[in-house]
Design a protein around this motif. Structure first.
Motif, short mmCIF file in Angstrom:
data_model
loop_
_atom_site.label_atom_id
_atom_site.label_comp_id
_atom_site.label_asym_id
_atom_site.label_seq_id
_atom_site.Cartn_x
_atom_site.Cartn_y
_atom_site.Cartn_z
N GLU A 170 39.52 38.79 29.82
CA GLU A 170 39.80 37.97 31.14
C GLU A 170 40.03 36.63 30.50
O GLU A 170 39.14 36.02 29.79
CB GLU A 170 38.47 38.17 31.70
N ASP A 178 43.03 39.32 34.62
CA ASP A 178 42.69 40.30 33.70
C ASP A 178 43.79 40.93 32.87
O ASP A 178 45.00 41.04 33.55
CB ASP A 178 41.97 41.61 34.37
N PHE A 179 43.61 41.12 31.49
CA PHE A 179 44.60 41.67 30.83
C PHE A 179 44.16 43.12 29.92
O PHE A 179 42.97 42.93 29.70
CB PHE A 179 45.24 40.69 30.01
N ALA A 180 44.88 44.14 29.97
CA ALA A 180 44.44 45.27 29.54
C ALA A 180 45.24 45.90 28.45
O ALA A 180 46.44 45.75 28.23
CB ALA A 180 44.21 46.34 30.81
N THR A 223 41.56 42.19 42.43
CA THR A 223 41.89 41.90 40.98
C THR A 223 43.24 41.25 40.58
O THR A 223 43.99 41.67 41.19
CB THR A 223 41.64 43.16 40.20
N PHE A 250 50.48 41.32 33.49
CA PHE A 250 51.04 42.13 32.64
C PHE A 250 52.10 41.55 31.64
O PHE A 250 52.66 42.17 30.90
CB PHE A 250 51.91 43.05 33.58
N ARG A 284 39.99 45.54 27.48
CA ARG A 284 40.34 44.39 28.41
C ARG A 284 39.80 43.13 27.96
O ARG A 284 39.00 42.99 27.54
CB ARG A 284 39.86 44.91 29.98
N ARG A 300 45.86 41.13 37.77
CA ARG A 300 46.24 41.74 36.74
C ARG A 300 47.42 41.26 36.07
O ARG A 300 48.49 41.30 36.56
CB ARG A 300 46.43 43.37 36.79
N PHE A 346 52.01 38.64 37.05
CA PHE A 346 50.71 39.12 37.58
C PHE A 346 51.07 39.97 38.73
O PHE A 346 52.22 39.64 39.50
CB PHE A 346 49.62 38.20 37.63
#
Length: 113
Positions: A31, A48-50, A84, A88, A29, A86, A70
């Motif tokens: 940020e 956040d990117f995972a 959060t 995508f 992950r 996130r 997101f």
């Protein structure tokens, strides 16, 4: 900011790129700290990117304008509630006179010889 189903998309300016975090399970992950550049009340927040999206997020530097898709997720832990953002999807955006366009930035003009 536009909303489709449970996802949102908007254009932001990257303020900072965090350190990539890797875990023994293979989960990764990162940020990105972004701002909306509102002239009167700017808002700065992390996205956040995972996993496979980490590499895409690492392609950007502070000052870059990015279009981000997101979702906002919430969860509870020990009686406290957290949210959060996130990401995508992330791609370069060009900001021209208050208007934003998504896609590759135009190449600078080549000097004539």
């Amino acid at each position: 900011m536009s909303k489709r189903n449970n996802s949102y998309e908007d254009v932001f300016r990257v303020v900072a790129v965090g350190q990539e975090k890797s875990f023994p399970s293979g989960f990764r992950r990162i940020e990105l700290l972004v701002t909306d550049d509102d002239p009167k009340y700017p808002v700065t927040f992390p996205i956040d990117f995972a996993n496979d999206r980490v590499d895409k997020a690492l392609a950007f530097q502070p000052g870059d304008h990015v279009a981000v898709s997101f979702s906002i997720a919430g969860h509870e832990y020990n009686g406290r509630h957290f949210s959060t953002i996130r990401g995508f999807k992330i791609e370069r955006a060009v900001k021209l006179g208050g208007e934003s366009t998504v896609g590759p930035q135009p190449a600078p003009p080549q000097p004539q010889t």
